[in-house]
Write an enzyme that holds these catalytic residues in place. Structure first.
Site, PDB file in Angstrom:
ATOM      1  N   LYS A  75       0.820  -1.208   0.000  1.00 32.91           N
ATOM      2  CA  LYS A  75       0.000   0.000   0.000  1.00 32.91           C
ATOM      3  C   LYS A  75       0.853   1.255   0.000  1.00 32.91           C
ATOM      4  O   LYS A  75       2.037   1.245   0.330  1.00 32.91           O
ATOM      5  CB  LYS A  75      -0.926   0.016   1.227  1.00 32.91           C
ATOM      6  CG  LYS A  75      -2.015  -1.043   1.185  1.00 32.91           C
ATOM      7  CD  LYS A  75      -2.885  -0.951  -0.058  1.00 32.91           C
ATOM      8  CE  LYS A  75      -3.728   0.304  -0.095  1.00 32.91           C
ATOM      9  NZ  LYS A  75      -4.546   0.406  -1.333  1.00 32.91           N
ATOM     10  N   TYR A  94       1.577   0.106  -4.736  1.00 32.28           N
ATOM     11  CA  TYR A  94       0.364   0.786  -5.176  1.00 32.28           C
ATOM     12  C   TYR A  94       0.399   2.194  -4.605  1.00 32.28           C
ATOM     13  O   TYR A  94       0.524   2.369  -3.388  1.00 32.28           O
ATOM     14  CB  TYR A  94      -0.889   0.057  -4.683  1.00 32.28           C
ATOM     15  CG  TYR A  94      -1.142  -1.274  -5.349  1.00 32.28           C
ATOM     16  CD1 TYR A  94      -1.441  -1.350  -6.704  1.00 32.28           C
ATOM     17  CD2 TYR A  94      -1.093  -2.454  -4.622  1.00 32.28           C
ATOM     18  CE1 TYR A  94      -1.673  -2.565  -7.321  1.00 32.28           C
ATOM     19  CE2 TYR A  94      -1.332  -3.689  -5.232  1.00 32.28           C
ATOM     20  CZ  TYR A  94      -1.616  -3.731  -6.572  1.00 32.28           C
ATOM     21  OH  TYR A  94      -1.851  -4.936  -7.190  1.00 32.28           O
ATOM     22  N   SER A 134      -7.250  -6.869  -8.534  1.00 30.02           N
ATOM     23  CA  SER A 134      -8.584  -6.600  -9.067  1.00 30.02           C
ATOM     24  C   SER A 134      -9.409  -7.877  -9.115  1.00 30.02           C
ATOM     25  O   SER A 134     -10.619  -7.855  -8.868  1.00 30.02           O
ATOM     26  CB  SER A 134      -8.482  -5.985 -10.470  1.00 30.02           C
ATOM     27  OG  SER A 134      -7.877  -4.708 -10.420  1.00 30.02           O
ATOM     28  N   SER A 220     -23.348   1.667 -21.271  1.00 34.67           N
ATOM     29  CA  SER A 220     -23.363   2.696 -20.234  1.00 34.67           C
ATOM     30  C   SER A 220     -23.808   4.052 -20.775  1.00 34.67           C
ATOM     31  O   SER A 220     -23.277   4.555 -21.754  1.00 34.67           O
ATOM     32  CB  SER A 220     -21.962   2.837 -19.617  1.00 34.67           C
ATOM     33  OG  SER A 220     -21.968   3.798 -18.592  1.00 34.67           O
ATOM     34  N   LEU A 240     -12.613   1.914 -13.725  1.00 33.76           N
ATOM     35  CA  LEU A 240     -11.201   2.285 -13.620  1.00 33.76           C
ATOM     36  C   LEU A 240     -10.755   3.057 -14.845  1.00 33.76           C
ATOM     37  O   LEU A 240     -11.009   2.639 -15.975  1.00 33.76           O
ATOM     38  CB  LEU A 240     -10.320   1.031 -13.482  1.00 33.76           C
ATOM     39  CG  LEU A 240      -8.811   1.287 -13.496  1.00 33.76           C
ATOM     40  CD1 LEU A 240      -8.380   2.004 -12.225  1.00 33.76           C
ATOM     41  CD2 LEU A 240      -8.040  -0.003 -13.680  1.00 33.76           C
ATOM     42  N   ALA A 268     -13.825   1.069  -6.621  1.00 37.07           N
ATOM     43  CA  ALA A 268     -13.043   2.173  -7.179  1.00 37.07           C
ATOM     44  C   ALA A 268     -12.687   3.233  -6.140  1.00 37.07           C
ATOM     45  O   ALA A 268     -12.118   4.263  -6.480  1.00 37.07           O
ATOM     46  CB  ALA A 268     -13.815   2.827  -8.327  1.00 37.07           C
ATOM     47  N   VAL A 269     -12.984   2.969  -4.862  1.00 40.28           N
ATOM     48  CA  VAL A 269     -12.787   3.992  -3.828  1.00 40.28           C
ATOM     49  C   VAL A 269     -11.330   4.432  -3.715  1.00 40.28           C
ATOM     50  O   VAL A 269     -11.047   5.585  -3.377  1.00 40.28           O
ATOM     51  CB  VAL A 269     -13.322   3.484  -2.460  1.00 40.28           C
ATOM     52  CG1 VAL A 269     -12.470   2.329  -1.926  1.00 40.28           C
ATOM     53  CG2 VAL A 269     -13.406   4.615  -1.451  1.00 40.28           C
ATOM     54  N   VAL A 298     -13.929   0.127   1.829  1.00 39.85           N
ATOM     55  CA  VAL A 298     -12.582  -0.286   2.250  1.00 39.85           C
ATOM     56  C   VAL A 298     -11.640  -0.250   1.040  1.00 39.85           C
ATOM     57  O   VAL A 298     -11.893  -0.902   0.027  1.00 39.85           O
ATOM     58  CB  VAL A 298     -12.602  -1.692   2.879  1.00 39.85           C
ATOM     59  CG1 VAL A 298     -11.184  -2.157   3.187  1.00 39.85           C
ATOM     60  CG2 VAL A 298     -13.448  -1.683   4.147  1.00 39.85           C
ATOM     61  N   ASN A 300      -8.530  -1.240   0.857  1.00 42.10           N
ATOM     62  CA  ASN A 300      -7.581  -2.356   0.733  1.00 42.10           C
ATOM     63  C   ASN A 300      -8.300  -3.678   0.976  1.00 42.10           C
ATOM     64  O   ASN A 300      -7.906  -4.501   1.798  1.00 42.10           O
ATOM     65  CB  ASN A 300      -6.394  -2.187   1.684  1.00 42.10           C
ATOM     66  CG  ASN A 300      -6.801  -2.153   3.154  1.00 42.10           C
ATOM     67  OD1 ASN A 300      -7.875  -1.671   3.500  1.00 42.10           O
ATOM     68  ND2 ASN A 300      -5.949  -2.655   4.028  1.00 42.10           N
ATOM     69  N   MET A 301      -9.367  -3.878   0.222  1.00 37.76           N
ATOM     70  CA  MET A 301     -10.177  -5.084   0.363  1.00 37.76           C
ATOM     71  C   MET A 301      -9.357  -6.375   0.346  1.00 37.76           C
ATOM     72  O   MET A 301      -9.546  -7.250   1.193  1.00 37.76           O
ATOM     73  CB  MET A 301     -11.244  -5.141  -0.738  1.00 37.76           C
ATOM     74  CG  MET A 301     -12.347  -4.129  -0.594  1.00 37.76           C
ATOM     75  SD  MET A 301     -13.431  -4.098  -2.049  1.00 37.76           S
ATOM     76  CE  MET A 301     -14.088  -5.766  -2.002  1.00 37.76           C
TER      77      MET A 301
END
Length: 368
Positions: A75, A94, A134, A220, A240, A268-269, A298, A300-301
């Site tokens: 992270k 990341y 992902s 979309s 993304l 996408a948070v 969250v 960092n799922m």
């Protein structure tokens, strides 16, 4: 080269930047590997495993950063770690800089070379270092959403797959990339009524060929998003734009129009989110309600399934780590256009146009 692997300090972040097998490969390449004591514990990796691989252990993070030529993390650095960074140090992790001006400024002021996993991009647009996480996040998003739909979690008490005589939950997935595709796989497997929305007709056609009438694929646009989100039990945000802030597709007014007890999981948070009402949360306080709709943010799922995530991440990052350590970043980036795209900051200059546009900053092409 001296490659350092610190212990992650983000709340409930149990992943580690390198497995013992990765450390062994670097040692066999004649590099020094420093690992902070306890760095791998959350992923089920003991300090002795790193020692057996030839790594050196240190308890002090400050000593580790001071010695490191390249820091390999999972992270982005948190404010407590900013003072540990030093000029010309290479940070490989990341970064998700677009929604984080404070971290961007810290890297620029400290003249850190920041190479972001999520912006290493192949010619066809594939993101090899973002892809494994992902996959994990996409699969997790549905099981988390199913859990939050339970009444004791604040949800409407809807079983995702329903039962005979009772409808399944409606799941709307915004984005059909890696996250969306993996979320789709799990949602279909759990028997949900799934609709997936994207701007890429070819991607939708491929999903339609694979799943047939078990799903609905939709192009979309604002009207489609409004109609589908309004009637959703679970919305998965899976949008993304590489290196840039995620576009906001679901406005506050649309959230207010959803049924109370519905759930939003915005993967996408970490790039700002595609739902206007989302904000980052942590594993110890993962969700909150807005207008009666449960939000999960969250950032960092995959940290919750740390062992799977750690090994999957190292599988993807290790070839790049070995190349950088063996050739130096300049030569490695010159030979690999994908890696070159991963360079976000260098020598106090911002090299990422999407980050610059998101924050209103000047940028310059990477000179390497």
């Amino acid at each position: 080269m001296i490659v350092a692997v610190p212990k992650e300090i983000k709340t409930h972040e149990y992943r580690v930047g390198l497995t013992p097998a990765g450390a062994r490969a670097l040692v066999e390449d004649s590099h020094r590997v420093l690992v902070q004591i306890g760095a791998g514990t959350g992923a089920g990796i003991e300090d002795a495993d790193y020692e057996a691989a030839g790594a050196e252990l240190t308890a002090d993070a400050a000593e580790l950063y001071a010695a490191a030529e390249m820091v390999v993390k999972v992270k982005e650095p948190l404010p407590a770690e900013y003072p540990l960074l030093r000029p010309k140090q290479l940070l490989f992790t990341y970064l998700h800089l677009a929604p984080d001006p404070k971290l961007t400024q810290a890297l620029l002021e400290r003249e850190v070379t920041g190479v972001a996993y999520e912006t290493v991009e192949l010619a066809d647009g594939f993101l090899p270092l973002l892809h494994p996480m992902s996959e994990v996040a996409g699969r997790m998003s549905v099981q988390i959403g199913a859990h939050l739909l339970q009444r004791e979690q604040g949800g409407k008490g809807q079983l995702l797959g329903g039962v005979p005589g009772v409808r399944s939950a409606r799941v709307v997935i915004l984005g059909a990339g890696t996250v969306g595709g993996n979320a789709l796989r799990i949602a279909v497997g759990m028997g949900a009524d799934v609709r997936i929305i994207d701007i890429d007709s070819r991607r939708l056609a491929a999903l339609d060929d694979h799943y047939g009438n078990r799903i609905q694929t939709l192009m979309s646009n604002s009207q489609t998003i409004e109609e589908e989100v309004r009637g959703a039990d679970l919305v998965i945000g899976a949008v993304l734009v590489a290196g840039a802030r995620a576009p906001i597709l679901v406005r506050r007014s649309l959230v207010a129009a959803m049924t109370a007890g519905s759930v939003i999981v915005d993967v996408a948070v970490d790039q700002g989110g595609c739902v206007e009402t989302i904000h980052p949360t942590t594993h110890d306080q993962p969700s909150y309600a807005v207008d009666g709709v449960i939000h999960y943010g969250v950032a960092n799922m995959p940290g919750a399934v740390s062992r799977t995530s750690t090994f999957a991440l190292t599988n993807a990052t290790l070839p790049y780590v070995r190349r950088i350590a063996g050739q130096g970043l300049a030569e490695a980036a010159k030979a690999d256009a994908a890696l070159h795209k991963g360079i976000n900051t260098l020598g106090g200059k911002l090299c990422s146009r999407p980050v610059a546009e998101a924050q209103g900053l000047n940028w310059s092409p990477c000179p390497l």
